[in-house]
Design a protein around this motif. Structure first.
Motif, PDB file in Angstrom:
ATOM      1  N   LYS A   8       0.778  -1.226  -0.301  1.00 39.02           N
ATOM      2  CA  LYS A   8       0.331  -0.050  -0.284  1.00 39.02           C
ATOM      3  C   LYS A   8       1.087   0.845   0.155  1.00 39.02           C
ATOM      4  CE  LYS A   8      -2.082  -1.567   3.422  1.00 39.02           C
ATOM      5  NZ  LYS A   8      -3.043  -2.250   4.593  1.00 39.02           N
ATOM      6  N   THR A   9       1.727   0.996   1.174  1.00 40.81           N
ATOM      7  CA  THR A   9       2.882   2.372   1.269  1.00 40.81           C
ATOM      8  C   THR A   9       3.373   2.408   0.105  1.00 40.81           C
ATOM      9  OG1 THR A   9       3.102   1.933   2.939  1.00 40.81           O
ATOM     10  CG2 THR A   9       4.424   3.434   2.612  1.00 40.81           C
ATOM     11  N   THR A  12       0.676   3.709  -2.804  1.00 42.19           N
ATOM     12  CA  THR A  12       0.735   5.544  -2.558  1.00 42.19           C
ATOM     13  C   THR A  12       2.161   6.047  -3.547  1.00 42.19           C
ATOM     14  OG1 THR A  12      -0.305   4.514  -0.995  1.00 42.19           O
ATOM     15  CG2 THR A  12      -0.144   6.458  -1.363  1.00 42.19           C
ATOM     16  N   TYR A 171      -4.130   6.193  -0.774  1.00 45.43           N
ATOM     17  CA  TYR A 171      -4.444   5.193   0.226  1.00 45.43           C
ATOM     18  C   TYR A 171      -5.191   4.249   1.325  1.00 45.43           C
ATOM     19  CZ  TYR A 171      -1.942   3.668   3.865  1.00 45.43           C
ATOM     20  OH  TYR A 171      -1.422   2.509   5.180  1.00 45.43           O
TER      21      TYR A 171
END
Ligand code: ADP
Length: 452
Positions: A8-9, A12, A171
């Motif tokens: 996810k990070t 993003t 995010y």
């Protein structure tokens, strides 16, 4: 250790960076256009202003210039000088006094780090008169003049807000999309830590059907299959042990009878061997049965008040003969009045197994210490020896069924690697835990912890 960055990070960061690049490219394009347009417009205005004034003073005397250029506003950026460059009238362009006059095209000049667009026009004097005038228009080109206010607003506020919204929104969306992955990880962790193969990945029936939902379903189907296999394997172990129990009991009984009837040394040797092996097989079968029953939650156990001192006494009595063979002393240190609510037969067999291991893997003339004490609302039963010890890798595997550290050495004791797994199952059945500490060559310690 490898650094873990969540997908996810990473996603993003990736698209926020991409967005930043796109916004920057867009701003550079807008900026370049805006710069060109502004410069052109400044130049055109300047030319218009200078040419207008030049038209008005055309063919006039110096004195008349004042009357022809009535408004001071018209001289905002314009000065008129004589042919030698001496200031006559208009805005005194102090910074530009040293810049030589150049006719025709607007030119850029840098004075003290400040940029100007300068436009000079020469007007010859009236026919019959000598000389003429230089009309100079100049406009400083500061950033604020070139770029509009809205351009600065975009850079300072709108672009950062768009970036922030992109990062947060992105995010949130990826987090939602990856929710099934978190569920899969949590379920796998629970199955591992609770040893509960019945757990399944939760699936939201209202959620969008996508690859991850599909993966969750596939994992659940796989877990169904594994659970089915485990159940049938346990059933098989249980059935096989059950079926073997009677024939082995018969072999043991008849072996013992044969031993009684034996007349020659050879017959006695053979019968002794039969009895010893039948006893080992019987021990193996009863351990398999206990394990199968606990696995299938069929092990009946009654919680009764038991005295650890009494348990230790029984174990010491049972093990004395085995210990004597290696000249090992069994020592006890049991606090008075340590009571447990547990199944006496099962707990005795767990402790007895630990003590028999301590003797089996103990050194000649060594010791085995059985101790019990209350600690933090728990009872701790410890079995310690100064025997061969267990390797670091072995310590992680000893609870696995049929694991034996040194198969050749263990065979002489008729070991099958089921004693510790059985002790563990019994302790866990009572809600307790068991752990092992050991230093190779120095000895081992097994600690059972149970709620009082
Ligand atoms: P077994 O019946 O074969 O002894 P266990 O499950 O009781 O099986 O033990 C598994 C293995 O753990 C043994 O083979 C042995 O190598 C090791 N082990 C258990 N207890 C001890 C101990 N007190 N000292 C050294 N090794 C031990």
């Amino acid at each position: 250790m490898k650094k873990i960055t969540s997908i996810k990070t990473r996603i993003t960061i990736w698209y926020t960076a991409l967005m930043l690049v796109l916004i920057s490219i867009l701003l550079i394009i807008i900026g370049t256009f805006s710069y060109r347009l502004s410069m052109e417009s400044i130049e055109t205005n300047l030319q218009k202003q200078v040419n207008e004034i030049s038209q008005r003073i055309m063919g006039r005397h110096t004195d008349e210039i004042f009357y022809n250029v009535e408004s001071k506003k018209e001289f905002r950026n314009v000065s008129i000088c004589d042919i030698n460059g001496e200031y006559i009238v208009g805005q005194y362009l102090y910074d530009l006094t040293d810049i030589p006059f150049k006719e025709f095209a607007p030119h850029r000049e840098m004075v003290d780090g400040k940029e100007y667009i300068v436009y000079d026009v020469f007007r010859p004097a009236r026919p019959g008169e000598t000389g003429g005038y230089w009309i100079r228009g100049a406009e400083p080109v500061g950033l604020s003049k070139i770029f509009s206010r809205s351009f600065f607003m975009i850079i300072l506020f709108i672009a950062p807000i768009i970036l922030l919204l992109t990062a947060l929104g992105g995010y949130y969306i990826t987090k939602k999309a990856f929710l099934p992955v978190n569920n899969i990880v949590r379920t796998a962790d629970e199955i591992y830590s609770d040893n509960d193969i019945k757990k399944r990945v939760p699936i939201d029936p209202n959620a969008h059907e996508d690859e991850l939902q599909n993966l969750s379903r596939t994992i659940n189907r796989m877990l169904d299959k594994i659970e089915g296999l485990i159940i049938s394997e346990k059933q098989f172990t249980s059935d096989a042990s059950h079926e073997l129990r009677t024939p082995v009991s018969v072999i043991l009984a008849q072996g013992e009878y044969l031993l009684e009837l034996a007349e020659t040394e050879k017959q006695r040797e053979l019968a002794t061997d039969i009895v010893a092996k039948a006893k080992q097989a019987s021990k193996l079968i009863s351990r398999l049965l206990v394990l199968a029953r606990i696995d299938q939650s069929r092990q009946s156990f009654k919680r009764e008040k038991i005295d650890i001192n009494a348990v230790a006494d029984i174990v010491v009595q049972d093990m004395e003969e085995l210990a004597a063979q290696k000249n090992i002393s069994i020592l006890t240190s049991i606090e008075d009045n340590i009571m447990l609510y547990a199944d006496e037969a099962l707990i005795t067999s767990a402790v007895s197994n630990l003590v028999s291991n301590a003797i089996k893997y103990g050194k000649e003339s060594g010791y085995v210490m059985i101790s019990a004490s209350k600690y933090n609302g728990n009872v701790e039963i410890k079995v310690k020896d100064n025997g061969v010890g267990i390797s670091k890798e072995g310590l992680e595997k000893i609870w696995t069924r049929f694991y034996r550290e040194d198969e050749a050495r263990n065979d002489e004791y008729g070991s099958y690697g089921l004693g510790l797994p059985m002790a563990k199952s019994i302790v866990e059945l009572h809600g307790g835990k068991i752990e092992a500490k050991s230093v190779l060559g120095e000895g081992s310690e097994f600690i059972i912890t149970m709620k009082i």
